[in-house]
Design a protein around this motif. Structure first.
Motif, PDB file in Angstrom:
ATOM      1  N   LEU A   1       0.912  -1.215   0.022  1.00  0.00           N
ATOM      2  CA  LEU A   1      -0.033   0.003   0.049  1.00  0.00           C
ATOM      3  C   LEU A   1       0.833   1.412   0.036  1.00  0.00           C
ATOM      4  N   GLU A   2       1.743   1.241   0.796  1.00  0.00           N
ATOM      5  CA  GLU A   2       2.882   2.325   1.037  1.00  0.00           C
ATOM      6  C   GLU A   2       3.423   2.638  -0.433  1.00  0.00           C
ATOM      7  N   ALA A   3       3.993   1.426  -1.053  1.00  0.00           N
ATOM      8  CA  ALA A   3       4.681   1.741  -2.198  1.00  0.00           C
ATOM      9  C   ALA A   3       3.989   2.035  -3.465  1.00  0.00           C
ATOM     10  N   LYS A   4       2.548   1.742  -3.286  1.00  0.00           N
ATOM     11  CA  LYS A   4       1.822   2.191  -4.671  1.00  0.00           C
ATOM     12  C   LYS A   4       1.402   3.484  -4.214  1.00  0.00           C
ATOM     13  N   TYR A   5       1.052   4.005  -3.092  1.00  0.00           N
ATOM     14  CA  TYR A   5       0.679   5.387  -2.859  1.00  0.00           C
ATOM     15  C   TYR A   5       1.705   6.343  -3.230  1.00  0.00           C
ATOM     16  N   ARG A   6       3.080   5.834  -2.799  1.00  0.00           N
ATOM     17  CA  ARG A   6       4.156   6.954  -2.937  1.00  0.00           C
ATOM     18  C   ARG A   6       4.324   6.799  -4.553  1.00  0.00           C
ATOM     19  N   LEU A   7       4.322   5.855  -5.070  1.00  0.00           N
ATOM     20  CA  LEU A   7       4.400   5.843  -6.650  1.00  0.00           C
ATOM     21  C   LEU A   7       3.252   6.660  -7.216  1.00  0.00           C
ATOM     22  N   ARG A   8       2.130   6.851  -6.880  1.00  0.00           N
ATOM     23  CA  ARG A   8       1.137   7.609  -7.514  1.00  0.00           C
ATOM     24  C   ARG A   8       1.396   8.920  -7.145  1.00  0.00           C
ATOM     25  N   LEU A   9       2.028   9.294  -6.096  1.00  0.00           N
ATOM     26  CA  LEU A   9       2.231  10.794  -5.664  1.00  0.00           C
ATOM     27  C   LEU A   9       3.297  11.030  -6.779  1.00  0.00           C
ATOM     28  N   ALA A  10       4.436  10.185  -6.882  1.00  0.00           N
ATOM     29  CA  ALA A  10       5.705  10.724  -7.793  1.00  0.00           C
ATOM     30  C   ALA A  10       5.055  10.829  -9.115  1.00  0.00           C
ATOM     31  N   GLU A  11       4.353   9.859  -9.518  1.00  0.00           N
ATOM     32  CA  GLU A  11       3.621  10.110 -11.083  1.00  0.00           C
ATOM     33  C   GLU A  11       2.807  11.366 -11.316  1.00  0.00           C
ATOM     34  N   GLN A  12       2.120  11.820 -10.209  1.00  0.00           N
ATOM     35  CA  GLN A  12       1.245  12.936 -10.315  1.00  0.00           C
ATOM     36  C   GLN A  12       2.272  14.085 -10.352  1.00  0.00           C
ATOM     37  N   THR A  13       3.356  14.071  -9.436  1.00  0.00           N
ATOM     38  CA  THR A  13       4.337  15.178  -9.415  1.00  0.00           C
ATOM     39  C   THR A  13       5.082  15.210 -10.805  1.00  0.00           C
ATOM     40  N   GLU A  14       5.349  14.168 -11.438  1.00  0.00           N
ATOM     41  CA  GLU A  14       6.131  13.984 -12.667  1.00  0.00           C
ATOM     42  C   GLU A  14       4.971  14.580 -13.863  1.00  0.00           C
ATOM     43  N   LYS A  15       3.850  14.289 -13.588  1.00  0.00           N
ATOM     44  CA  LYS A  15       2.953  14.753 -14.658  1.00  0.00           C
ATOM     45  C   LYS A  15       3.044  16.245 -14.815  1.00  0.00           C
ATOM     46  N   GLU A  16       2.920  16.809 -13.477  1.00  0.00           N
ATOM     47  CA  GLU A  16       2.815  18.358 -13.328  1.00  0.00           C
ATOM     48  C   GLU A  16       3.983  18.953 -13.642  1.00  0.00           C
ATOM     49  N   GLU A  17       5.089  18.227 -13.757  1.00  0.00           N
ATOM     50  CA  GLU A  17       6.501  18.804 -14.298  1.00  0.00           C
ATOM     51  C   GLU A  17       6.440  18.749 -15.733  1.00  0.00           C
ATOM     52  N   PHE A  18       5.973  17.607 -16.366  1.00  0.00           N
ATOM     53  CA  PHE A  18       5.920  17.474 -17.971  1.00  0.00           C
ATOM     54  C   PHE A  18       5.244  18.532 -18.647  1.00  0.00           C
ATOM     55  N   VAL A  19       4.324  19.371 -17.799  1.00  0.00           N
ATOM     56  CA  VAL A  19       3.749  20.558 -18.484  1.00  0.00           C
ATOM     57  C   VAL A  19       4.516  21.397 -19.047  1.00  0.00           C
ATOM     58  N   LYS A  20       5.844  21.564 -18.309  1.00  0.00           N
ATOM     59  CA  LYS A  20       6.809  22.474 -18.878  1.00  0.00           C
ATOM     60  C   LYS A  20       7.471  21.875 -20.071  1.00  0.00           C
ATOM     61  N   TYR A  21       7.256  20.742 -20.484  1.00  0.00           N
ATOM     62  CA  TYR A  21       8.072  20.323 -21.774  1.00  0.00           C
ATOM     63  C   TYR A  21       7.136  19.835 -22.955  1.00  0.00           C
ATOM     64  N   HIS A  22       6.010  20.427 -22.978  1.00  0.00           N
ATOM     65  CA  HIS A  22       5.113  20.268 -24.182  1.00  0.00           C
ATOM     66  C   HIS A  22       5.705  20.967 -25.455  1.00  0.00           C
TER      67      HIS A  22
END
Length: 364
Positions: A77-98
């Motif tokens: 549960l912890e690993a999946k949750y942290r991975l999801r948070l990291a993915e969300q952060t990454e997607k927010e970062e990707f906006v700068k690279y459109h």
């Protein structure tokens, strides 16, 4: 009675602290009591429930002993949750690279099956990074910059860098599927002699045999369609210390150009170092290493002495004379035509009927 157990596998990431809080409420265990039974500070339990602190393996074991819920479940549960948070952060970062993603020939890459159609621009960034085999745009920029420094090319290089990078990566991925022996220059030279005889064959004959012969000597050969905004005929580079790659684009779709490019790239592999990346673009000024590769290809296809005998004092070159000379050299007549045209002995519009012409058939 047989007890059946079922693994809990949610299709979304649940904050483990939320599960912990609900479990304590159902069992009527206060947080302070639970902390004491685990041997943990109450603050730590509160932070876990709030999602501010992660569940460590040691904490998960203590949770198992107190609640009889397997430690691996808490850790999953912890690993999946942290991975999801990291993915969300990454997607927010990707906006700068459109804009970065838009510089790639995405539509063509999709049509060739290199990537699936992106759902949006952020998804395009993610798919491009997956295809390029890097973890971030910064990592790609660093890797591509280092590779660009190694490029042997003219300052007049006109191809778009992103298209070149995609094309090179395409060839690299194909080469990964080709099992090669360790490079052996002597065996590679011998293979080139046999490959020269394949110029007369059809594609379905020469292509697999060429790939096979080269792989046995440590060289992967790939034929990769050119992408928009590239003007590339071929490339040669070393993937490892024991494995080289010759990548061909079939840009001009004629057999003379294909075979000259192949032997030109082979010349780079044999004559030059393993650190350079040779990308051959049409209509560029050539440096000395490019001229050396040209001479290697020219002589490998038709030896200089034989060529001089054929062309010396001759002003007219007919279909019959070219075909006869090609037969004596055991080579495709189109190769002879291409050399006559290149040296200005006949116009580029003459004798093209002796050439073989190719078309790409790509499954999409």
């Amino acid at each position: 009675m047989v007890m059946q157990t079922h693994s809990f596998r949610p299709d979304y990431a649940i904050p483990p602290g939320e599960i912990l809080e609900e479990t304590l409420e159902v069992r009527g265990i206060k947080k302070v009591e639970f902390a004491a039974r685990c041997g943990r500070p109450a603050k730590t339990i509160s932070e876990i429930i709030a999602g501010k602190a992660a569940i460590t393996p040691e904490t998960a074991i203590q949770f198992e002993r107190v609640l009889d819920i397997p430690a691996r479940l808490w850790l999953n549960l912890e690993a999946k949750y942290r991975l999801r948070l990291a993915e969300q952060t990454e997607k927010e970062e990707f906006v700068k690279y459109h804009e970065w993603a838009n510089s790639f020939p995405i539509r063509e890459m999709v049509s060739f099956g290199l990537i699936s159609k992106p759902a949006n621009q952020t998804d395009a960034v993610e798919k491009l990074l997956d295809f390029l085999g890097v973890g971030s745009v910064q990592a790609w920029e660093k890797r591509f910059h280092e590779c660009a420094i190694a490029y042997r090319r003219s300052p007049s290089f006109q191809s778009a860098p992103q298209s070149v990078a995609a094309w090179l990566r395409w060839g690299e991925r194909q080469a990964d599927q080709i099992e090669c022996a360790a490079f052996n220059e002597h065996e590679f030279r011998n293979a080139l002699k046999e490959i020269r005889l394949l110029t007369k064959e059809r594609v379905k004959v020469f292509r697999p045999r060429m790939v096979q012969l080269c792989a046995a000597t440590g060289v992967a050969v790939t034929l990769v369609p050119d992408l928009p905004r590239t003007r590339l005929s071929g490339a040669a580079r070393w993937l490892t210390a024991d494995k080289a790659l010759i990548q061909l684009s079939l840009r001009h779709k004629s057999d003379d150009h294909l075979w000259f490019t192949f032997f030109h790239e082979a010349g780079h592999i044999i004559l030059h170092g393993k650190k350079d990346v040779f990308i051959d673009e049409e209509n560029t000024e050539e440096d000395e290493k490019e001229k050396q590769a040209d001479r290697f290809a020219t002589n490998a296809l038709i030896p200089y002495a034989e060529w001089r005998k054929f062309t010396a004092g001759r002003r007219l070159f007919s279909k019959a004379s070219v075909s006869a000379f090609a037969a004596t050299q055991d080579i495709a007549p189109g190769v002879v035509v291409g050399r006559l045209q290149h040296e200005g002995l006949i116009p580029h519009s003459h004798l093209n009927g002796l050439k073989k012409w190719f078309e790409w058939t790509v499954k999409t």
